[in-house]
Design a protein around this motif. Structure first.
Motif, PDB file in Angstrom:
ATOM      1  N   ALA A  93      49.642   2.905 -14.590  1.00 16.85           N
ATOM      2  CA  ALA A  93      48.247   2.770 -14.177  1.00 16.85           C
ATOM      3  C   ALA A  93      47.872   4.065 -13.456  1.00 16.85           C
ATOM      4  N   LYS A  94      46.670   4.554 -13.698  1.00 17.88           N
ATOM      5  CA  LYS A  94      46.262   5.835 -13.116  1.00 17.88           C
ATOM      6  C   LYS A  94      46.251   5.817 -11.595  1.00 17.88           C
ATOM      7  N   THR A  95      46.032   4.648 -11.004  1.00 16.16           N
ATOM      8  CA  THR A  95      45.981   4.552  -9.540  1.00 16.16           C
ATOM      9  C   THR A  95      47.327   4.165  -8.933  1.00 16.16           C
ATOM     10  N   ALA A  96      48.336   3.954  -9.766  1.00 16.33           N
ATOM     11  CA  ALA A  96      49.652   3.517  -9.284  1.00 16.33           C
ATOM     12  C   ALA A  96      50.446   4.698  -8.723  1.00 16.33           C
ATOM     13  N   PRO A  97      51.332   4.406  -7.773  1.00 14.71           N
ATOM     14  CA  PRO A  97      52.232   5.458  -7.290  1.00 14.71           C
ATOM     15  C   PRO A  97      53.403   5.599  -8.269  1.00 14.71           C
ATOM     16  N   ASN A 129      49.859  10.418 -16.580  1.00 16.13           N
ATOM     17  CA  ASN A 129      50.425   9.105 -16.272  1.00 16.13           C
ATOM     18  C   ASN A 129      51.174   8.459 -17.439  1.00 16.13           C
ATOM     19  N   ILE A 145      53.304  -1.403 -11.887  1.00 12.68           N
ATOM     20  CA  ILE A 145      52.622  -0.102 -11.853  1.00 12.68           C
ATOM     21  C   ILE A 145      52.426   0.474 -13.256  1.00 12.68           C
TER      22      ILE A 145
END
Length: 191
Positions: free
Chosen positions: A87-91, A71, A38
């Motif tokens: 990552a910007k889309t990671a939890p 992030n 991530i």
């Protein structure tokens, strides 16, 4: 600038006792079993190892968060020295410890998992390794600038623009960048 230096010194002192460091970029994971990274932990940043499970370690990283960049956890307030980038889309979960006021960044911490190998308590040996690579590679074509010649935010783009002409290996690129940033004119841990 003096406040940035003081913040970095205080952070180093606070993070120094019982802390561990890596000299390579490490993938970070949301849990002990996930195969999908991530984000990344960058070299020479203090981490507290909370526990180990199999080949993974759960670590805590403390630092600063620019409110405009949610992030990333940075090493120092106001200096773009990356400790952990997600990552910007990671939890991911970054907890605010103290909200920044009057232009200050938030003090934060995050807990993630990494491969447990490759940690050391001797960050000075990592800095010495990076210093040697910098001196042996970057003074070949031109006079070698002192680490304090540029500020922390200038060093990454300067080094990246010339690194292809050096003997510094890809795996060591961030080690040298982090060394230069942490010994720059506005942070200078080498004092």
């Amino acid at each position: 600038m003096k406040k940035i230096i003081l913040s970095a010194i205080v952070a180093c002192a606070a993070f120094g006792a019982g802390m561990n460091y890596t000299d390579v970029v490490k993938d970070v994971y949301a849990d002990a079993n996930s195969a999908k990274s991530i984000g990344r932990l960058l070299p020479t940043n203090a981490v507290e190892i909370l526990q180990t499970s199999g080949d993974r370690a759960q670590i805590k990283v403390k630092g600063y968060q620019n409110p405009a960049v949610s992030n990333v956890v940075y090493f120092a307030d106001g200096a773009r020295i990356i400790s952990v980038a997600f990552a910007k889309t990671a939890p991911f979960d970054i907890k605010v410890i103290k909200e920044g006021k009057n232009g200050k960044w938030n003090e934060v911490e995050t807990t993630v998992f990494v491969q447990k190998d490759g940690f050391s308590t001797d960050v000075n040996a990592m800095f010495a390794k990076a210093d040697k690579m910098y001196k042996e590679s970057c003074g070949v074509c031109h006079a070698l600038p002192q680490t304090t010649h540029f500020n922390a935010n200038q060093w990454p783009s300067l080094l990246k623009s010339m690194i292809g002409r050096t003997a510094i290996e890809k795996k060591d690129e961030w080690l040298v960048i982090e060394y230069l940033q942490k010994h720059s004119s506005d942070v200078n841990l080498g004092k």
